[in-house]
Enzyme design. Structure first.
Site, PDB file in Angstrom:
ATOM      1  N   TRP A  94       0.823  -1.187   0.000  1.00 32.44           N
ATOM      2  CA  TRP A  94       0.000   0.000   0.000  1.00 32.44           C
ATOM      3  C   TRP A  94       0.863   1.246   0.000  1.00 32.44           C
ATOM      4  O   TRP A  94       1.984   1.232   0.478  1.00 32.44           O
ATOM      5  CB  TRP A  94      -0.905  -0.008   1.233  1.00 32.44           C
ATOM      6  CG  TRP A  94      -1.853  -1.158   1.308  1.00 32.44           C
ATOM      7  CD1 TRP A  94      -2.667  -1.622   0.304  1.00 32.44           C
ATOM      8  CD2 TRP A  94      -2.115  -1.995   2.444  1.00 32.44           C
ATOM      9  NE1 TRP A  94      -3.436  -2.673   0.738  1.00 32.44           N
ATOM     10  CE2 TRP A  94      -3.104  -2.929   2.063  1.00 32.44           C
ATOM     11  CE3 TRP A  94      -1.623  -2.041   3.752  1.00 32.44           C
ATOM     12  CZ2 TRP A  94      -3.604  -3.893   2.911  1.00 32.44           C
ATOM     13  CZ3 TRP A  94      -2.108  -3.008   4.606  1.00 32.44           C
ATOM     14  CH2 TRP A  94      -3.096  -3.918   4.189  1.00 32.44           C
TER      15      TRP A  94
ATOM     16  N   VAL B   3       2.352   2.415   3.380  1.00 32.63           N
ATOM     17  CA  VAL B   3       3.253   1.500   4.082  1.00 32.63           C
ATOM     18  C   VAL B   3       4.420   1.103   3.180  1.00 32.63           C
ATOM     19  O   VAL B   3       5.551   1.561   3.352  1.00 32.63           O
ATOM     20  CB  VAL B   3       2.485   0.241   4.561  1.00 32.63           C
ATOM     21  CG1 VAL B   3       3.436  -0.716   5.280  1.00 32.63           C
ATOM     22  CG2 VAL B   3       1.334   0.624   5.482  1.00 32.63           C
ATOM     23  N   CYS B   4       4.132   0.263   2.209  1.00 32.73           N
ATOM     24  CA  CYS B   4       5.193  -0.365   1.415  1.00 32.73           C
ATOM     25  C   CYS B   4       5.762   0.535   0.330  1.00 32.73           C
ATOM     26  O   CYS B   4       6.786   0.204  -0.263  1.00 32.73           O
ATOM     27  CB  CYS B   4       4.671  -1.659   0.803  1.00 32.73           C
ATOM     28  SG  CYS B   4       4.185  -2.862   2.054  1.00 32.73           S
ATOM     29  N   VAL B   5       5.123   1.661   0.080  1.00 34.85           N
ATOM     30  CA  VAL B   5       5.701   2.664  -0.816  1.00 34.85           C
ATOM     31  C   VAL B   5       6.380   3.766  -0.005  1.00 34.85           C
ATOM     32  O   VAL B   5       7.516   4.158  -0.297  1.00 34.85           O
ATOM     33  CB  VAL B   5       4.628   3.269  -1.746  1.00 34.85           C
ATOM     34  CG1 VAL B   5       5.207   4.407  -2.581  1.00 34.85           C
ATOM     35  CG2 VAL B   5       4.049   2.190  -2.664  1.00 34.85           C
TER      36      VAL B   5
END
Length: 217
Positions: free
Chosen positions: A115, A118-120
């Site tokens: 997401w 978060v992960c970006v």
């Protein structure tokens, strides 16, 4: 804030490296900032454009045995390529991923993933702090809510990141229609993934190739 401006700030395919992060079923199931099919379409389009312009692309997942495999619409673009599976939520803390990026010798780091918040956001903020020129492709990413996605974008902009959409990235890599080397591949991506623009192009080709009826005498 360091302002990103001037010709040298624009993306160049020969200096770009793309990292696609966690485009997996588990994450997609709770994407609410975008229509999920749009995220699939846009991430696949970004992958295809990167391949067309010979931009090295790193594929990575997090705990794929539970969260699911990377979208086939992406892996089909890079048949046989290893997908780096991680346990770390922050991709930029995974040595294998970072080493793969560094091995390309490229300096313009382009990121999209699920997401956004978060992960970006985490790898973007860390990489910026380490001196990388980072662009986030917002419409090939998605968050658990519109608020989550937008707040993450604000946070990354404040940290110095550049924000673009996939078609803007493609256009910046192309830059000049006199450069014909990749126009064929770019046109194919636009036809299949750019919605109205792709359909309009097909219509234009239809009109150009329709014989003009002879005037009855």
């Amino acid at each position: 804030m360091t302002f990103r401006n001037g010709l040298a700030s624009l993306l160049r395919p020969e200096d770009s490296v793309l990292v696609l992060i966690d485009h997996q079923p588990y994450q997609l199931a709770n994407v609410n900032s975008h229509e999920p099919q749009m995220v699939v379409n846009n991430s696949a389009a970004l992958a295809k454009v990167a391949k067309a312009f010979d931009v090295p692309t790193i594929l990575t997942t997090v705990i794929a045995r539970q969260g699911g495999l990377l979208f086939p619409q992406i892996t089909d673009v890079f048949p046989g390529q290893e997908v780096i599976d991680r346990t770390l939520i922050n991709t930029w803390e995974d040595k294998k991923v970072v080493d793969a990026v560094k091995a390309t010798g490229r300096k313009q780091l382009i990121i999209a993933g699920l997401w956004t918040e978060v992960c970006v956001a985490m790898p973007t903020i860390q990489a910026l702090g380490e001196g990388w020129d980072v662009t986030v492709v917002t419409d090939a990413s998605g968050g658990v809510s519109v608020e989550a996605h937008e707040i993450a974008i604000q946070r990354m902009i404040a940290a110095g990141a550049n924000m673009m959409t996939w078609l803007a990235v493609a256009s910046e890599w192309q830059r000049d229609w006199a450069r014909t080397e990749h126009i064929g591949e770019l046109t194919e991506v636009i036809k299949h993934h750019a919605g109205g623009s792709g359909i309009a192009f097909l219509w234009e080709q239809q009109l150009l190739n329709t014989p003009v009826p002879s005037t009855a005498r």
